[in-house]
Design a protein around this motif. Structure first.
Motif, PDB file in Angstrom:
ATOM      1  N   THR A  31       0.836  -1.130   0.254  1.00 26.61           N
ATOM      2  CA  THR A  31       0.054   0.044   0.103  1.00 26.61           C
ATOM      3  C   THR A  31       0.940   1.350  -0.022  1.00 26.61           C
ATOM      4  O   THR A  31       0.651   2.248  -0.695  1.00 26.61           O
ATOM      5  N   HIS A  36      -3.193   2.073  -2.950  1.00 30.11           N
ATOM      6  CA  HIS A  36      -4.076   1.644  -2.294  1.00 30.11           C
ATOM      7  C   HIS A  36      -4.658   0.389  -2.908  1.00 30.11           C
ATOM      8  O   HIS A  36      -5.148  -0.491  -2.019  1.00 30.11           O
ATOM      9  N   THR A 168      -5.759  -1.384   4.755  1.00 29.31           N
ATOM     10  CA  THR A 168      -4.952  -0.598   3.809  1.00 29.31           C
ATOM     11  C   THR A 168      -5.733   0.890   3.559  1.00 29.31           C
ATOM     12  O   THR A 168      -4.940   1.373   3.206  1.00 29.31           O
ATOM     13  N   SER A 169      -6.795   0.897   4.069  1.00 31.50           N
ATOM     14  CA  SER A 169      -7.436   2.352   3.922  1.00 31.50           C
ATOM     15  C   SER A 169      -6.499   3.299   4.955  1.00 31.50           C
ATOM     16  O   SER A 169      -6.160   4.402   4.711  1.00 31.50           O
ATOM     17  N   SER A 172      -3.189   3.880   3.591  1.00 36.97           N
ATOM     18  CA  SER A 172      -3.180   4.722   2.667  1.00 36.97           C
ATOM     19  C   SER A 172      -3.313   6.141   2.900  1.00 36.97           C
ATOM     20  O   SER A 172      -2.972   7.189   2.347  1.00 36.97           O
TER      21      SER A 172
END
Length: 213
Positions: A31, A36, A168-169, A172
């Motif tokens: 990431t 993302h 991952t969000s 990111s």
């Protein structure tokens, strides 16, 4: 009943994915160093492997469980070795070449999915994690009807996917603060951590390692 199993499976899949092992570190690294989208696709690879583990735990434990128990030493040795090799590749990666590949990358998402999928599958003993979680949530692994099992393992996939999308969000959001020169430090730190986790996995075959005194 079916909705209850779907919901319970979602919780189990989410919980089972939380421990930050080599797969989690790699998803974070992808990431930060790629995008993302790459992190999410990699996470879905892990969720797909978890789905297979859940299917085995729910339907085929009697057949596969004996094989895993009989060959657990070799399975852990192979799995740990794969993790170490992956960590070394990340640690030694040329950041300049990596940046050029990322900029020209068009079909690399499939590779991200496959690499994480097989890395997760390299630890089949994780099946017993699902067996334990099924038991903790009072879900029998014997006598489970097919439709009930399908709802359960579908929930596991949904829960695992939800965790990887969440991780991952959040990663990111930090990615925007990184510059290309930081990629070197990301690779070195991620690679070293993954190597350490692989070595620890192999050491558990010979000595009793516990993080809790």
């Amino acid at each position: 009943m079916w909705f209850d199993l779907l919901f319970t499976g979602t919780i189990i899949g989410f919980i089972a994915s939380i421990p930050l092992g080599p797969v989690g570190v790699m998803c974070i690294q992808k990431t930060l160093s790629k995008s993302h989208k790459c992190g999410i696709i990699a996470g879905l690879g892990a969720a797909s492997a978890d789905f297979i583990f859940a299917v085995v735990a729910a339907f085929f434990l009697g057949v596969v469980g004996a094989f895993i128990n009989d060959n657990i030493f070799y399975l852990k040795l192979i799995g740990g070795s794969i993790v170490i090799i992956v960590g070394l590749r990340i640690f030694l990666r040329n950041t300049v070449v990596q940046i050029r590949k990322i900029r020209s990358l068009k079909g690399g998402l499939w590779g991200d999915f496959i690499s994480i999928f097989f890395l997760t599958l390299s630890n089949p003993a994780f099946i017993f994690m699902f067996v334990a979680l099924f038991a903790a949530f009072s879900i029998p692994t014997e006598g489970l009807r097919h439709i009930e099992g399908i709802m359960l393992v579908t929930g596991v996939f949904a829960g695992a996917s939800l965790w990887w999308m969440t991780l991952t969000s959040l990663t990111s959001l930090l990615r925007k603060k990184f510059r290309p020169r930081h990629l070197l430090y990301i690779n070195k730190a991620s690679g070293a951590l993954i190597i350490g986790l692989g070595i620890a996995a192999i050491l558990t075959l010979f000595i009793n390692i516990s993080l809790i005194p």
